[in-house]
Every structure is written in C-alpha cells, then in structure tokens.
Design an enzyme around this catalytic site. Structure first.
Site, short mmCIF file in Angstrom:
data_model
loop_
_atom_site.label_atom_id
_atom_site.label_comp_id
_atom_site.label_asym_id
_atom_site.label_seq_id
_atom_site.Cartn_x
_atom_site.Cartn_y
_atom_site.Cartn_z
N GLY A 37 4.32 1.09 -2.03
CA GLY A 37 4.28 1.14 -3.48
C GLY A 37 2.99 1.74 -4.01
O GLY A 37 2.06 2.03 -3.26
N ASP A 38 2.95 1.91 -5.32
CA ASP A 38 1.80 2.47 -6.03
C ASP A 38 1.41 1.48 -7.11
O ASP A 38 2.12 1.31 -8.10
CB ASP A 38 2.18 3.83 -6.63
CG ASP A 38 1.03 4.48 -7.39
OD1 ASP A 38 0.00 3.82 -7.60
OD2 ASP A 38 1.17 5.66 -7.77
N PHE A 39 0.26 0.81 -6.92
CA PHE A 39 -0.10 -0.26 -7.85
C PHE A 39 -0.51 0.25 -9.23
O PHE A 39 -0.68 -0.53 -10.15
CB PHE A 39 -1.18 -1.17 -7.27
CG PHE A 39 -2.43 -0.48 -6.80
CD1 PHE A 39 -3.30 0.14 -7.68
CD2 PHE A 39 -2.76 -0.48 -5.45
CE1 PHE A 39 -4.47 0.75 -7.24
CE2 PHE A 39 -3.93 0.13 -5.00
CZ PHE A 39 -4.78 0.75 -5.90
N HIS A 75 -12.99 -0.87 -7.76
CA HIS A 75 -14.23 -0.11 -7.99
C HIS A 75 -14.04 1.39 -7.77
O HIS A 75 -14.94 2.18 -8.08
CB HIS A 75 -15.39 -0.65 -7.15
CG HIS A 75 -15.23 -0.52 -5.67
ND1 HIS A 75 -16.17 -0.97 -4.78
CD2 HIS A 75 -14.24 0.02 -4.90
CE1 HIS A 75 -15.78 -0.72 -3.55
NE2 HIS A 75 -14.62 -0.12 -3.60
N ASP A 109 0.86 -1.18 0.00
CA ASP A 109 0.00 0.00 0.00
C ASP A 109 0.90 1.24 0.00
O ASP A 109 2.14 1.11 0.01
CB ASP A 109 -0.95 0.01 1.20
CG ASP A 109 -2.31 0.61 0.84
OD1 ASP A 109 -2.32 1.74 0.30
OD2 ASP A 109 -3.34 -0.03 1.08
#
Length: 431
Positions: free
Chosen positions: A319-321, A338, A287
């Site tokens: 991290g940044d997905f 969503h 995250d």
C-alpha cells in the site's frame, strides 16, 4: 586606566553595582571548586566502575533516573559554557568541525579500536605499524579523539587504549556503529557540499540531487548506482542498536491482544523486535510492493530472519500510506514522517485518523526524534539537517507535533523518552 574585573562596566553600557559583579564572580569560583571536587570523585576507580555499570554499559539499558539526571546536568553545563566561551571559539567549531568526522573515519577505516581490543594498550610506535598508519600521524589523530572522549591515553607509559566510546567502533561489536563513521563522514559529507545551492529561493531539488547531478530521489539514485545496500546496512544497524529501549520504554501491555499495524515498516525489524519482546502482541506490516516482496521470505520462509515470530504477523500489506491505510485500532510508524514536509505529514496523519478503528486502546504511536535546545538535543538537530539535504524533510519540535496532530484530529497524549535511542515514542490518541 582600563576597568578591572570588578569595576562598574557591562557590555550593554549600563552600569551595574560593583557588589553584583562580586557575587557573580564568587558564584563562578564556587562552581569551579565544586566541579573540581565532583570531577575528582567521579574519577575514583570505584565510581567509574559504578557509572559504567549504571550509565554506560554497552549491553544494558541505563538507570532511568540517573540517565535523566545526567542529561539535565549536561544541558545545564552546556547552556552555561555558551555564556562563557569566547565568541570566536564558538565559530571555530563551525570552521573546523568537519575534521572531527574525518579523523574518526580515518581511525575506523584503519581498525585502530580493533587492534587495541586484540592487543591491549599500546604506544603509537607499535599501534601505527599494526594499523598501517605513520606513528606520528596516528598520535595526532588520537590526540584529537581522546580530547573528544573517544579512546584513552596514559601519559605514565605513553600508551593508548580503548574506552567505553571507542569500543563501540570495533568491527565485531554488535551495535555496528563503525558503519556510521563511514557513511556520514563520506557520502553524506559529499552531499552536504551542495547545501548552499539547495536552500536558495526557488530551488526544489535536494542537496543530494544537486551533488549527484540527478533528478532521482536519494533512494532511487542509490539503487541505480548500486549503493543502496550500504545505506540500508548502516541504518539497519542503528535500528538494531536502539531497538531494546523501544521495546521496554513504552507500556506495550496496554494494547493487550489488539493487533498492531506498522505503517511503512521497511525491513520489518521494528515489528519483529516488538513481537519478540512481547509474546502477547500480534501485528501486520504495510509498505510499498518492492519492500513487501523483499521481506516476505524473512517472515514466511523457515530460515527467514523473522521466522520465529512469523506466525504472529498476520498480513504483509502492499500500500501507499499517502493515499489509503487499512483499518486498525493500533498503528505504529517509525522514522517515516521526518522524510516529508508538513503538508504531506498532515495528509498522512489524516489518512490514519480516518482509518483508525475506535476502541479502548486506539492510538497512533509515532517513533520520531523531537527537536529541543541544549546539548542532549543535538542529535535531532543533526537529523534535521540530514533530512533537509537528502529528501527535503525535517525533524520537528514537540510544538510542531502537537500542532500537526490537532489539525489532523489527534491529541498528543504523551511522549515517552526512550533509553539508548534517538527517537521518542509520540503517543497520539484520536480526538
């Protein structure tokens, strides 16, 4: 003379055989008689007890076959009643539906369910005094809720009591559903006022941004106004209430000893629930930095909420997905996609596909609601509108998930319906 019930007349103006009308009317009468017989049988105390044990027990998952039968039956009856209810009656639910939400919040705020749980069935003259509500007004509130299946009324002694639904509203109930009766009929109701402006051509702001007069996204705004804790507490309680089904209604044993990477894992509650339910599983969580900093003590400190399974959590990854994802053979992602429009979801799905480690158990398990018609699909439809007004996101249909998955190199292998949970587990496998 106007045509009677069985005269040759149709709304389309095309004449139909008189016998066809007779057959339809006879079918409806037979159905009415059968429904009355079934209703009478279901109301028998021993049947009620059995249904409450097998279908409605608050602390146990329902029987799979019985629950599916109930859902299918409810959808069938809902489809039929839509054909029979007068047109204006269909509209009135739209005109006045907000009153159900506000009525529910009014009795939850007054802790009506709690007072009934403490003192048993009561007339409104007594219950109103205990809850600080005018007895006459309390009777009006409860009349609406009883008709909606929440609380019970005994005309023999003019008393109200809890039923299986209202018991869930007690403030000490482990599911904490009372929190939802606060957040959504209040803060989210206020946000929805800006829905008409938010959907206009050329408007990029969410209804939440318009309603609150801010360019910040919802989470940033709530944090700035020190309201984020209420939001997180409510959603966290919902996650706990729905966790058990997620741990048992997927074949987690198939993964074996392969570690799971939970993408966008938030509080860590989902990963922790999996590891607690399945001692053979290990995992990591990814995250953003602020989230990882917040949850690290919960896993690593002796008195943290998840310290009991902390040794099986290998990494807490910043991290940044939307950009890059660490390699793993098994990924999970719960209630994240969503929040995003299709182009962004496609980017995320492609990022995971590029990073997945090929193995016999490789998979990406997406935990999301699936939009579908019928009464049993109303929660994903509510969720779809919530996503729209809060973050410009959306819920998706099964066909949407198939299409997006294939574009990103995934095959939608299977969808696992989860008992007592709003989302499903969507099992993607690399193509």
């Amino acid at each position: 003379m106007a045509p009677g019930l069985l005269e040759n007349n149709t709304l389309s103006g095309t004449a139909a055989p008189r016998t066809e009308f007779k057959a339809i009317v006879n079918d409806l009468r037979e159905l009415q008689a059968h429904v009355q017989r079934v209703q009478s049988a279901i109301e028998a105390p021993e049947v009620q007890s059995w249904l409450n044990e097998q279908l409605h027990h608050p602390d146990q998952l329902p029987d799979k076959e019985l629950e599916q039968l109930a859902l299918d039956l409810v959808d069938s009856m809902d489809k039929l009643q839509l054909q029979l209810v007068p047109s204006v009656s269909l509209l009135t639910d739209g005109f006045f539906g907000y009153l159900n939400s506000k009525t529910l919040w009014t009795v939850v705020e007054a802790q009506v369910a709690d007072r009934l749980a403490e003192n048993g069935p009561q007339p409104v003259s007594t219950l109103g005094l205990r809850c600080g509500i005018q007895p006459e007004r309390l009777a009006q509130l409860l009349d609406t809720l009883v008709s909606n299946g929440i609380f019970a009324y005994n005309p023999a002694d003019d008393t109200y009591s809890n039923n299986r639904a209202s018991l869930l509203l007690c403030h000490d109930h482990w599911t904490q559903w009372h929190l939802w009766a606060d957040l959504y009929p209040n803060e989210f109701f206020d946000v929805s006022r800006a829905m008409p402006q938010a959907v206009r051509l050329g408007e990029s702001r969410t209804a939440a941004q318009i309603a609150y007069g801010t360019d910040l996204d919802l989470f940033e705004y709530l944090a700035k106004e020190q309201k984020l804790a209420k939001f997180q507490k409510t959603l966290g309680a919902g996650a706990v209430a729905q966790a058990r089904g997620l741990t048992v209604d997927y074949p987690w044993e198939e993964i074996g000893s392969e570690p799971i990477l939970d993408i966008g894992g938030g509080s860590g509650a989902f990963l922790a629930s999996l590891l607690r339910a399945h001692p053979h599983l290990r995992g990591s969580l990814m995250d953003i930095q602020s989230v990882i900093e917040l949850i690290t003590p919960e896993f690593r400190e002796p008195h943290g909420r998840f310290s009991d399974i902390g040794s099986r959590v290998q990494q807490l990854v910043v991290g940044d997905f939307t950009k890059q994802i660490p390699p793993s053979a098994v990924y999970t992602m719960k209630w994240c996609l969503h929040d995003w429009v299709d182009d962004d979801v496609l980017t995320i799905l492609k990022n995971v596909r590029r990073s997945i480690v090929p193995s016999s158990v490789s998979r990406f398990l997406v935990v999301e609601s699936i939009k579908s018609p019928g009464r049993s699909g109303r929660l994903p439809r509510y969720g779809d509108l919530i996503m729209m007004i809060t973050c410009n996101g959306k819920e998706r249909s099964l066909e949407d998930w198939k299409r997006l998955g294939e574009l990103a190199g995934w095959k939608l292998y299977q969808v696992h319906r989860v008992r007592r949970a709003w989302p499903c587990i969507i099992d993607f496998r690399p193509m």
